[in-house]
Design a protein around this motif. Structure first.
Motif, PDB file in Angstrom:
ATOM      1  N   ILE A   1      14.595  -3.865   1.056  1.00  0.00           N
ATOM      2  CA  ILE A   1      13.212  -3.755   0.571  1.00  0.00           C
ATOM      3  C   ILE A   1      12.366  -2.995   1.592  1.00  0.00           C
ATOM      4  O   ILE A   1      11.530  -2.156   1.234  1.00  0.00           O
ATOM      5  CB  ILE A   1      12.626  -5.155   0.298  1.00  0.00           C
ATOM      6  CG1 ILE A   1      13.302  -5.777  -0.923  1.00  0.00           C
ATOM      7  CG2 ILE A   1      11.115  -5.085   0.095  1.00  0.00           C
ATOM      8  CD1 ILE A   1      12.955  -7.230  -1.158  1.00  0.00           C
ATOM      9  N   ARG A   2      12.574  -3.307   2.865  1.00  0.00           N
ATOM     10  CA  ARG A   2      11.834  -2.606   3.930  1.00  0.00           C
ATOM     11  C   ARG A   2      12.083  -1.101   3.856  1.00  0.00           C
ATOM     12  O   ARG A   2      11.155  -0.288   3.999  1.00  0.00           O
ATOM     13  CB  ARG A   2      12.257  -3.145   5.301  1.00  0.00           C
ATOM     14  CG  ARG A   2      11.533  -2.509   6.481  1.00  0.00           C
ATOM     15  CD  ARG A   2      11.952  -3.169   7.782  1.00  0.00           C
ATOM     16  NE  ARG A   2      13.324  -2.862   8.125  1.00  0.00           N
ATOM     17  CZ  ARG A   2      13.696  -1.773   8.814  1.00  0.00           C
ATOM     18  NH1 ARG A   2      12.791  -0.893   9.200  1.00  0.00           N
ATOM     19  NH2 ARG A   2      14.955  -1.574   9.105  1.00  0.00           N
ATOM     20  N   LYS A   3      13.304  -0.716   3.573  1.00  0.00           N
ATOM     21  CA  LYS A   3      13.639   0.703   3.537  1.00  0.00           C
ATOM     22  C   LYS A   3      13.173   1.368   2.245  1.00  0.00           C
ATOM     23  O   LYS A   3      12.895   2.564   2.225  1.00  0.00           O
ATOM     24  CB  LYS A   3      15.144   0.884   3.779  1.00  0.00           C
ATOM     25  CG  LYS A   3      15.454   0.699   5.262  1.00  0.00           C
ATOM     26  CD  LYS A   3      16.875   0.393   5.591  1.00  0.00           C
ATOM     27  CE  LYS A   3      17.006   0.176   7.103  1.00  0.00           C
ATOM     28  NZ  LYS A   3      18.277  -0.380   7.518  1.00  0.00           N
ATOM     29  N   VAL A   4      13.065   0.590   1.166  1.00  0.00           N
ATOM     30  CA  VAL A   4      12.437   1.115  -0.052  1.00  0.00           C
ATOM     31  C   VAL A   4      10.969   1.413   0.217  1.00  0.00           C
ATOM     32  O   VAL A   4      10.440   2.467  -0.152  1.00  0.00           O
ATOM     33  CB  VAL A   4      12.586   0.103  -1.214  1.00  0.00           C
ATOM     34  CG1 VAL A   4      11.700   0.525  -2.395  1.00  0.00           C
ATOM     35  CG2 VAL A   4      14.036   0.014  -1.664  1.00  0.00           C
ATOM     36  N   MET A   5      10.273   0.485   0.889  1.00  0.00           N
ATOM     37  CA  MET A   5       8.851   0.663   1.179  1.00  0.00           C
ATOM     38  C   MET A   5       8.613   1.788   2.181  1.00  0.00           C
ATOM     39  O   MET A   5       7.541   2.398   2.199  1.00  0.00           O
ATOM     40  CB  MET A   5       8.265  -0.649   1.685  1.00  0.00           C
ATOM     41  CG  MET A   5       8.297  -1.767   0.638  1.00  0.00           C
ATOM     42  SD  MET A   5       7.635  -3.334   1.227  1.00  0.00           S
ATOM     43  CE  MET A   5       5.905  -2.924   1.397  1.00  0.00           C
ATOM     44  N   MET A   6       9.620   2.089   3.014  1.00  0.00           N
ATOM     45  CA  MET A   6       9.512   3.213   3.951  1.00  0.00           C
ATOM     46  C   MET A   6       9.735   4.550   3.254  1.00  0.00           C
ATOM     47  O   MET A   6       9.459   5.606   3.815  1.00  0.00           O
ATOM     48  CB  MET A   6      10.542   3.057   5.082  1.00  0.00           C
ATOM     49  CG  MET A   6      10.245   1.929   6.063  1.00  0.00           C
ATOM     50  SD  MET A   6      11.678   1.570   7.132  1.00  0.00           S
ATOM     51  CE  MET A   6      11.936   3.180   7.900  1.00  0.00           C
ATOM     52  N   GLY A   7      10.286   4.515   2.029  1.00  0.00           N
ATOM     53  CA  GLY A   7      10.522   5.754   1.284  1.00  0.00           C
ATOM     54  C   GLY A   7      11.846   6.413   1.575  1.00  0.00           C
ATOM     55  O   GLY A   7      12.069   7.546   1.153  1.00  0.00           O
ATOM     56  N   VAL A   8      12.771   5.721   2.269  1.00  0.00           N
ATOM     57  CA  VAL A   8      14.040   6.368   2.612  1.00  0.00           C
ATOM     58  C   VAL A   8      15.131   6.080   1.586  1.00  0.00           C
ATOM     59  O   VAL A   8      16.135   6.784   1.534  1.00  0.00           O
ATOM     60  CB  VAL A   8      14.530   5.958   4.019  1.00  0.00           C
ATOM     61  CG1 VAL A   8      13.596   6.488   5.079  1.00  0.00           C
ATOM     62  CG2 VAL A   8      14.672   4.447   4.140  1.00  0.00           C
TER      63      VAL A   8
ATOM     64  N   THR B   1       0.844  -1.197   0.000  1.00  0.00           N
ATOM     65  CA  THR B   1       0.000   0.000   0.000  1.00  0.00           C
ATOM     66  C   THR B   1       0.876   1.243   0.000  1.00  0.00           C
ATOM     67  O   THR B   1       2.000   1.233   0.493  1.00  0.00           O
ATOM     68  CB  THR B   1      -0.901   0.026   1.249  1.00  0.00           C
ATOM     69  OG1 THR B   1      -0.079   0.001   2.420  1.00  0.00           O
ATOM     70  CG2 THR B   1      -1.833  -1.175   1.259  1.00  0.00           C
ATOM     71  N   GLY B   2       0.325   2.315  -0.538  1.00  0.00           N
ATOM     72  CA  GLY B   2       1.036   3.590  -0.539  1.00  0.00           C
ATOM     73  C   GLY B   2       2.086   3.667  -1.635  1.00  0.00           C
ATOM     74  O   GLY B   2       2.479   2.655  -2.229  1.00  0.00           O
ATOM     75  N   PRO B   3       2.574   4.871  -1.916  1.00  0.00           N
ATOM     76  CA  PRO B   3       3.546   5.057  -2.997  1.00  0.00           C
ATOM     77  C   PRO B   3       4.959   4.646  -2.571  1.00  0.00           C
ATOM     78  O   PRO B   3       5.274   4.574  -1.391  1.00  0.00           O
ATOM     79  CB  PRO B   3       3.479   6.570  -3.252  1.00  0.00           C
ATOM     80  CG  PRO B   3       3.155   7.148  -1.897  1.00  0.00           C
ATOM     81  CD  PRO B   3       2.236   6.140  -1.245  1.00  0.00           C
TER      82      PRO B   3
END
Length: 553
Positions: free
Chosen positions: A533-540, A469-471
């Motif tokens: 991947i977790r940090k990509v999904m966090m937007g950082v 979910t989310g961009p």
């Protein structure tokens, strides 16, 4: 001009008058200093003829930010953090560089007839009128910390025009190189000779950027200047040399590791910037998740055992070790390090620099340290069997040992020690945890742009498209990040705790893939790619960075 003057004197209309006019009182009330410390600062002020705020900073009582906030409060002005501001380069046309540097003033924003500026103390009326005349604007002042202000002025005016080095000496040029590298938070300075030019490149956030070119005629004088600073042999031009520079002025104090090597058009020089005294990074600042941080903290606070930080050169291993030592250091713990070189100088810790002579190496230094009643030992790198075995045995005899190793992932570290000649029982019973890491660039928070990942892209990350979910975000580029789209770096991690199941695999001589399978089955170890991947999904960070840095699992 009447309109300008009227605007300047009415811009703060309606704001309540300041409660006090003395920054000492303000800092006392804020709990930053005591009255006794103010008296001590006043004595230094009188002796050196400096401002009271400068005296308190020099004595280590407060930070420059503390002083700036106190000045803003007492003068009824706004405080501005220049790390969060990106002035457009075109504003340099309104205030010439000479005036900006002389009065420590940087243009921030143009609002109609008003020009917002940052200063570190209110400007005298005559200077203010002169700036209004030059800029054809009313000046609204904001208060900023002195150090950040000086750096921001240099960065802004460097970005708007190529610096004029005409007539500058080699001393001036080298000094400016180092200062620029510090301002840009570079890790390395590369001076590369080519047939028709000498190229200056800086490594910023892990990537090299070409900054400046010089005439090849300058190379001999630049090389000689750097060799003198690094205490190298000026006459030797046909063999590589290594040295160090202690660089210090009224604002900066750091060490530089210098390497020279002969090339076809002259000597290439690389200078690595090492942190100076007072580096205080803690573990909660490097990018570990809350769950990983809790597990890692338990490992580094154990009374004995060995912790391995693994990864390739330039992956931030030394930074993590420094953060771990800063986290656990206390007056009742004896911590000693063996390093080549000492990259981060930490107050309260004994640090031994090997490599300065042939009389001491890692193994001999370790033996001596073990006779000095240590609680914690940090070994900069395990390079051979002898150092590895001494470290492992020290961990078995009641010491906590931190060290680094070159492997691609955490599970590979255990077979690697055995391949070096260490006994499996020694490895399995000594090693308590392994942290593998890489560095990824952070997306610039000012210009990153959101986008919706495609279904194929999500599946390529082994994710369920229905659960994403989310961009996501990708790079764009702006003046704040020098057009790169990235600003700063952070770690991605893979933490393996060595428990009984892992110990059995080590004793059985299992390969790294088998150790990885066992760790994954237990459900605690996340791979480097999964953390990325977790940090990509966090937007950082970006998907592009993930693929650049991580290997396929």
């Amino acid at each position: 001009m009447a309109d300008i003057v009227h605007t300047r004197f009415t811009q703060n209309k309606g704001r309540a008058p300041a409660a006090r006019r003395n920054i000492g009182d303000q800092l006392i009330e804020a709990g930053k200093v005591s009255e006794a410390e103010i008296k001590e600062a006043l004595r230094l002020k009188a002796i050196e003829g400096i401002l009271i705020g400068q005296a308190m900073v020099k004595l280590g009582m407060v930070t420059e930010e503390d002083v700036a906030r106190a000045v803003a409060e007492t003068k009824n002005l706004k405080y501005v953090d220049l790390e969060e501001e990106t002035p457009p380069p075109e504003l340099t046309r309104l205030i010439p560089r000479q005036l900006a540097e002389r009065y420590r003033i940087i243009p921030l924003k143009k609002r109609g007839k008003v020009l917002d500026v940052a200063v570190d103390r209110p400007l005298p009326v005559q200077v203010l009128r002169n700036l209004e005349r030059v800029s054809k604007s009313a000046i609204e002042q904001h208060i900023a910390a002195t150090g950040k202000l000086i750096d921001s002025i240099a960065l802004l005016y460097d970005a708007s025009a190529v610096p004029d080095m005409g007539g500058a000496t080699a001393v001036d040029i080298v000094d400016e190189m180092i200062k620029r590298a510090i301002r840009m938070k570079a890790s390395d300075i590369h001076i590369e000779p080519f047939e028709d030019r000498v190229c200056l490149r800086l490594r910023v956030d892990g990537m090299l950027q070409e900054i400046e070119t010089y005439s090849p005629d300058l190379l001999p004088s630049l090389t000689s200047r750097i060799k003198v600073m690094a205490n190298l042999n000026i006459a030797e031009k046909r063999a590589p040399q290594d040295g160090a520079i202690v660089y210090q002025n009224d604002r900066y104090a750091l060490d530089l590791r210098v390497s020279t090597i002969p090339a076809i058009h002259g000597e290439k020089i690389v200078m690595r910037l090492l942190a100076g005294q007072g580096y205080q990074l803690k573990m909660d600042q490097i990018g570990l998740s809350d769950e990983e941080l809790e597990r890692f903290s338990k490992i580094i606070n154990r009374p004995y055992g060995i912790l391995l930080i693994v990864g390739p050169t330039g992956s931030g291993k030394s930074t993590t070790l420094s953060a771990a030592l800063n986290t656990i250091k206390r007056p009742d713990i004896n911590i000693t390090t063996v390093e080549d070189p000492v990259e981060y100088k930490i107050d309260g810790i004994t640090q031994v620099h090997v490599g300065r002579s042939d009389k001491i190496d890692f193994a001999s230094a370790l033996r001596s340290i073990l006779r000095q009643d240590p609680d914690v030992i940090m070994v900069g790198e395990v390079r051979d069997r002898e150092t590895a075995e001494i470290s492992l045995k020290a961990a078995l005899t009641g010491h906590m040992v931190f060290t680094t190793l070159h492997t691609n992932d955490a599970p590979s570290a255990l077979p690697r020690l055995i391949d070096m000649g260490c006994e499996p029982f020694l490895v399995s019973s000594s090693v308590r945890g392994i942290l593998a890491q890489r560095l990824v660039r952070r997306l610039c928070p000012k210009c990153r742009e959101p986008y919706e990942p495609t279904r194929e892209e999500i599946i390529g990350f082994d994710l369920d498209p229905d659960q994403v979910t989310g961009p996501w975000y990708r790079k764009k580029g702006c003046p704040a990040c020098l057009g790169t789209g990235y600003k700063g770096r952070m770690g991605i991690f893979e933490l393996l705790e060595v428990n009984e199941a892992i110990q059995r695999e080590v004793m059985a001589g299992a390969p790294s893939e088998r150790i990885k399978q066992v760790a994954r089955k237990q459900g605690k170890m996340k791979t480097l790619r999964e953390d990325a991947i977790r940090k990509v999904m966090m937007g950082v960070t970006s998907a592009e960075e993930l693929f650049r840095v991580t290997l396929d699992d």
